[in-house]
Design an enzyme around this catalytic site. Sequence first.
Site, short mmCIF file in Angstrom:
data_model
loop_
_atom_site.label_atom_id
_atom_site.label_comp_id
_atom_site.label_asym_id
_atom_site.label_seq_id
_atom_site.Cartn_x
_atom_site.Cartn_y
_atom_site.Cartn_z
N ILE A 13 -25.40 8.07 38.77
CA ILE A 13 -26.28 7.89 37.62
C ILE A 13 -26.14 6.48 37.05
CG2 ILE A 13 -27.07 8.91 35.44
CD1 ILE A 13 -26.97 11.01 37.59
N ASP A 32 -15.71 0.00 36.52
CA ASP A 32 -15.51 1.16 37.39
C ASP A 32 -14.12 1.09 38.02
OD1 ASP A 32 -18.10 3.03 38.78
OD2 ASP A 32 -16.00 3.33 39.37
N SER A 37 -16.68 6.09 43.62
CA SER A 37 -17.79 5.20 43.98
C SER A 37 -17.20 4.08 44.83
CB SER A 37 -18.42 4.61 42.70
OG SER A 37 -17.41 3.93 41.95
N ASP A 59 -9.64 0.98 34.63
CA ASP A 59 -9.66 2.35 34.10
C ASP A 59 -10.26 2.36 32.69
OD1 ASP A 59 -7.04 4.91 33.61
OD2 ASP A 59 -9.21 4.89 33.22
N PHE A 81 -20.37 6.64 31.39
CA PHE A 81 -20.57 7.58 32.50
C PHE A 81 -19.24 8.05 33.07
CE2 PHE A 81 -25.06 7.14 33.05
CZ PHE A 81 -25.39 5.83 32.80
N TYR A 149 -14.84 21.65 33.08
CA TYR A 149 -15.72 20.47 33.13
C TYR A 149 -16.63 20.46 31.91
CZ TYR A 149 -19.98 17.90 34.14
OH TYR A 149 -21.07 17.07 34.04
N ARG A 231 -33.37 26.12 38.71
CA ARG A 231 -32.78 25.04 37.91
C ARG A 231 -33.84 24.01 37.56
NH1 ARG A 231 -29.51 28.35 38.22
NH2 ARG A 231 -27.26 28.22 38.66
C1 WQD Z 1 -28.23 24.44 42.07
C2 WQD Z 1 -28.72 25.74 42.68
C3 WQD Z 1 -26.93 27.18 43.37
C4 WQD Z 1 -25.49 24.54 46.58
C5 WQD Z 1 -24.34 21.66 38.69
C6 WQD Z 1 -23.03 21.56 37.96
C7 WQD Z 1 -22.72 20.20 37.60
C8 WQD Z 1 -23.83 19.55 36.84
C9 WQD Z 1 -25.23 19.99 37.28
C10 WQD Z 1 -23.36 17.42 35.92
C11 WQD Z 1 -27.89 26.95 42.22
C12 WQD Z 1 -27.76 26.73 44.58
C13 WQD Z 1 -26.20 25.08 45.52
C14 WQD Z 1 -25.55 25.17 47.85
C15 WQD Z 1 -27.03 26.82 46.93
N1 WQD Z 1 -23.69 18.16 37.02
N2 WQD Z 1 -26.95 26.19 45.69
N3 WQD Z 1 -26.32 26.29 47.97
O1 WQD Z 1 -24.83 24.69 39.70
O2 WQD Z 1 -27.05 24.15 38.55
O3 WQD Z 1 -25.11 22.70 38.20
O4 WQD Z 1 -25.14 20.50 38.57
O5 WQD Z 1 -23.28 17.83 34.81
O6 WQD Z 1 -22.50 19.51 38.81
O7 WQD Z 1 -23.07 22.29 36.77
O8 WQD Z 1 -26.26 22.73 40.43
O9 WQD Z 1 -26.82 21.84 42.64
O10 WQD Z 1 -24.64 23.13 42.36
O11 WQD Z 1 -26.82 24.36 42.29
O12 WQD Z 1 -27.71 27.84 47.07
O13 WQD Z 1 -24.92 24.74 48.87
O14 WQD Z 1 -28.55 25.68 44.10
O15 WQD Z 1 -26.55 28.56 43.50
O16 WQD Z 1 -28.78 28.07 42.11
P1 WQD Z 1 -25.82 23.69 39.23
P2 WQD Z 1 -26.08 22.96 41.99
#
Ligand code: WQD
Length: 339
Positions: A13, A32, A37, A59, A81, A149, A231
């Site tokens: 990001i 960083d 990264s 750091d 970030f 987290y 999502r």
């Molecule tokens: C998305 C959808 C999974 C992987 C994450 C974390 C965190 C946050 C936002 C920063 C879900 C499905 C996923 C796979 C799958 N980042 N999936 N197979 O869980 O909504 O949130 O992202 O804050 O990292 O909270 O994102 O991309 O892990 O999952 O079926 O191999 O994809 O079940 O429905 P999530 P995700």
Amino acid sequence: MTRVLLTGGAGYIGSHTAVALCQSGFEPVLLDDFSNSVPAVLDRLARITGRAFPCEHGDAADVSFVRQVIERHAIEAVVHFAGFKAVGESVAEPLKYFRNNVGSALGVLDAMRETSCRALVFSSTATVYGDPDRVPVNESAPRRYENPYAQTKGMVEDILAATARSDPSWCFGVLRYFNPVGAHPSGLIGEDPHGTPNNLMPYISQVAIGRRPALQIFGGDYATPDGTGVRDYIHVSDLAAGHVAALRHLLERREGLIVNLGSGQGHSVLEVLRAYERACGHAIAHQLAPRRPGDVACYYADPGLAHSLLGWRAQRTLDEMCADAWRWQSGNPNGYHGG
Ligand code: WQD
């Protein structure tokens, strides 16, 4: 030109935000520790923008280091970030997450306090909402931390709120990201997770390029239109534009804000898969697997406040997110490690 320090600025990001800030008339300075990264990003940023951004290696939790960076570069605002973001890892190693995510925020704030720099945009997350009572989710929804987290992000939000209450010279912009995906259209920078990707889009990308055999779809029996998880995916360049808008608001209005950065539209795993197949031009192997513990069926943003307050809304479609992700992945099969 307003100089802006991006802690974690070489990350996914952060690097995209550096491009957006530069192209909006700001002067990014990166900081960083390269724990998540690689320095190769800096050359890519120079190729995109024609500018070599200064980058300080260290750091963000180191108060004297950060203070020296702020003074050396005459920093007027910070975008923070730097932090770890793997939900599963945070459950397994909570102390690592509290130390790094809360510690780096405290380090940056303590450093800023010793200078005249009082504006900070914070990279927060929609996971502070946990499993929401209703969708779309707006900023008044209760915060429920379902993993360390999310808890670290909520704690930093509380630290910012208390600091602003203690001294009105501070102003903070808290940005709660939904699901950032995609890559800069040049294909030169993008998401490059270490090891096995936790998140959907980078995993699909690695199946599409042939680095992994098949996508495991975590659950097909959710109460959603096609049974797979829904999502709110937002293009990382739209997310970056949201940071520029938030920063402008802080510097011009000197008032704090907390906004969701999401598209306001939900897409299922299968919809993302189909969109990615359209982008890469071939089928992507996948199979149904058990639900992933901790996953919720459906969440997506109410992005109305970001629009009314900042005039910002996500522009790019799911197909554009997948096309840009594929351009990055196909041009960099091993991410930044392919040379
Ligand atoms: C998305 C959808 C999974 C992987 C994450 C974390 C965190 C946050 C936002 C920063 C879900 C499905 C996923 C796979 C799958 N980042 N999936 N197979 O869980 O909504 O949130 O992202 O804050 O990292 O909270 O994102 O991309 O892990 O999952 O079926 O191999 O994809 O079940 O429905 P999530 P995700």
